[in-house]
Write a protein that holds these residues in place. Structure first.
Motif, PDB file in Angstrom:
ATOM      1  N   ALA A  25      35.328  34.801  53.156  1.00 13.83           N
ATOM      2  CA  ALA A  25      36.140  35.925  53.063  1.00 13.83           C
ATOM      3  C   ALA A  25      36.074  36.860  51.776  1.00 13.83           C
ATOM      4  CB  ALA A  25      37.744  35.554  53.106  1.00 13.83           C
ATOM      5  N   ALA A  27      36.823  38.640  48.462  1.00 12.87           N
ATOM      6  CA  ALA A  27      37.797  38.395  47.568  1.00 12.87           C
ATOM      7  C   ALA A  27      37.426  38.828  46.185  1.00 12.87           C
ATOM      8  CB  ALA A  27      38.214  36.698  47.592  1.00 12.87           C
ATOM      9  N   PHE A  29      39.255  38.168  42.198  1.00 12.07           N
ATOM     10  CA  PHE A  29      39.917  37.202  41.529  1.00 12.07           C
ATOM     11  C   PHE A  29      40.004  37.648  39.957  1.00 12.07           C
ATOM     12  CE2 PHE A  29      38.673  34.456  44.986  1.00 12.07           C
ATOM     13  CZ  PHE A  29      39.906  34.110  45.668  1.00 12.07           C
ATOM     14  N   GLN A  40      44.778  37.935  42.551  1.00 10.47           N
ATOM     15  CA  GLN A  40      43.921  37.698  43.682  1.00 10.47           C
ATOM     16  C   GLN A  40      44.022  38.682  44.780  1.00 10.47           C
ATOM     17  OE1 GLN A  40      44.540  33.860  45.547  1.00 10.47           O
ATOM     18  NE2 GLN A  40      46.497  34.072  45.638  1.00 10.47           N
ATOM     19  N   TYR A  41      42.828  39.117  45.333  1.00 15.68           N
ATOM     20  CA  TYR A  41      42.777  40.079  46.753  1.00 15.68           C
ATOM     21  C   TYR A  41      42.123  39.258  47.749  1.00 15.68           C
ATOM     22  CZ  TYR A  41      42.181  43.798  49.988  1.00 15.68           C
ATOM     23  OH  TYR A  41      42.112  44.591  50.989  1.00 15.68           O
ATOM     24  N   VAL A  42      42.409  38.910  48.896  1.00 22.32           N
ATOM     25  CA  VAL A  42      41.486  38.226  49.570  1.00 22.32           C
ATOM     26  C   VAL A  42      41.896  39.128  51.050  1.00 22.32           C
ATOM     27  CG1 VAL A  42      40.862  36.235  50.869  1.00 22.32           C
ATOM     28  CG2 VAL A  42      41.815  35.918  48.641  1.00 22.32           C
ATOM     29  N   ASN A  43      40.957  39.597  51.760  1.00 21.97           N
ATOM     30  CA  ASN A  43      41.008  40.236  52.926  1.00 21.97           C
ATOM     31  C   ASN A  43      39.673  39.648  53.918  1.00 21.97           C
ATOM     32  OD1 ASN A  43      41.323  41.802  55.187  1.00 21.97           O
ATOM     33  ND2 ASN A  43      42.336  43.326  53.984  1.00 21.97           N
ATOM     34  N   TYR A  46      36.081  42.606  56.036  1.00 18.91           N
ATOM     35  CA  TYR A  46      35.179  43.188  55.067  1.00 18.91           C
ATOM     36  C   TYR A  46      35.387  44.779  54.767  1.00 18.91           C
ATOM     37  CZ  TYR A  46      31.832  44.530  58.562  1.00 18.91           C
ATOM     38  OH  TYR A  46      31.324  44.797  59.593  1.00 18.91           O
ATOM     39  N   ARG A  49      39.111  47.400  51.711  1.00 19.09           N
ATOM     40  CA  ARG A  49      38.412  46.979  50.166  1.00 19.09           C
ATOM     41  C   ARG A  49      39.738  47.144  49.390  1.00 19.09           C
ATOM     42  NH1 ARG A  49      33.643  44.870  49.931  1.00 19.09           N
ATOM     43  NH2 ARG A  49      32.153  45.576  51.464  1.00 19.09           N
TER      44      ARG A  49
END
Length: 68
Positions: A25, A27, A29, A40-43, A46, A49
């Motif tokens: 995934a 991410a 950090f 943190q940013y996780v998506n 893809y 953004r």
């Protein structure tokens, strides 16, 4: 997702040599000087953004909090 990839000709097991079907995934950090994650940013998508202004605001807030 694994089945969709396979239907489109991408065999993850063959490409990775693994059969766990886990996908990375994307991410972002931001860590402080002690290595602690402050942002943190996780998506998993893809194509999505993080907005550059959000990232800059998080980085600026971290720097400012360390200066206090």
């Amino acid at each position: 997702t694994f089945q969709r990839y396979k239907q489109n000709g991408l065999d993850l097991e063959e490409r990775s040599g693994q059969d766990h079907h886990l996908l990375p995934a994307p991410a972002v950090f931001l860590t402080n000087g002690d290595g602690v994650i402050e942002f943190q940013y996780v998506n998993p998508d893809y194509r999505q953004r993080i907005d550059k202004d959000v990232l800059m605001a998080a980085a600026t807030a971290m720097v400012e909090s360390q200066e206090e």
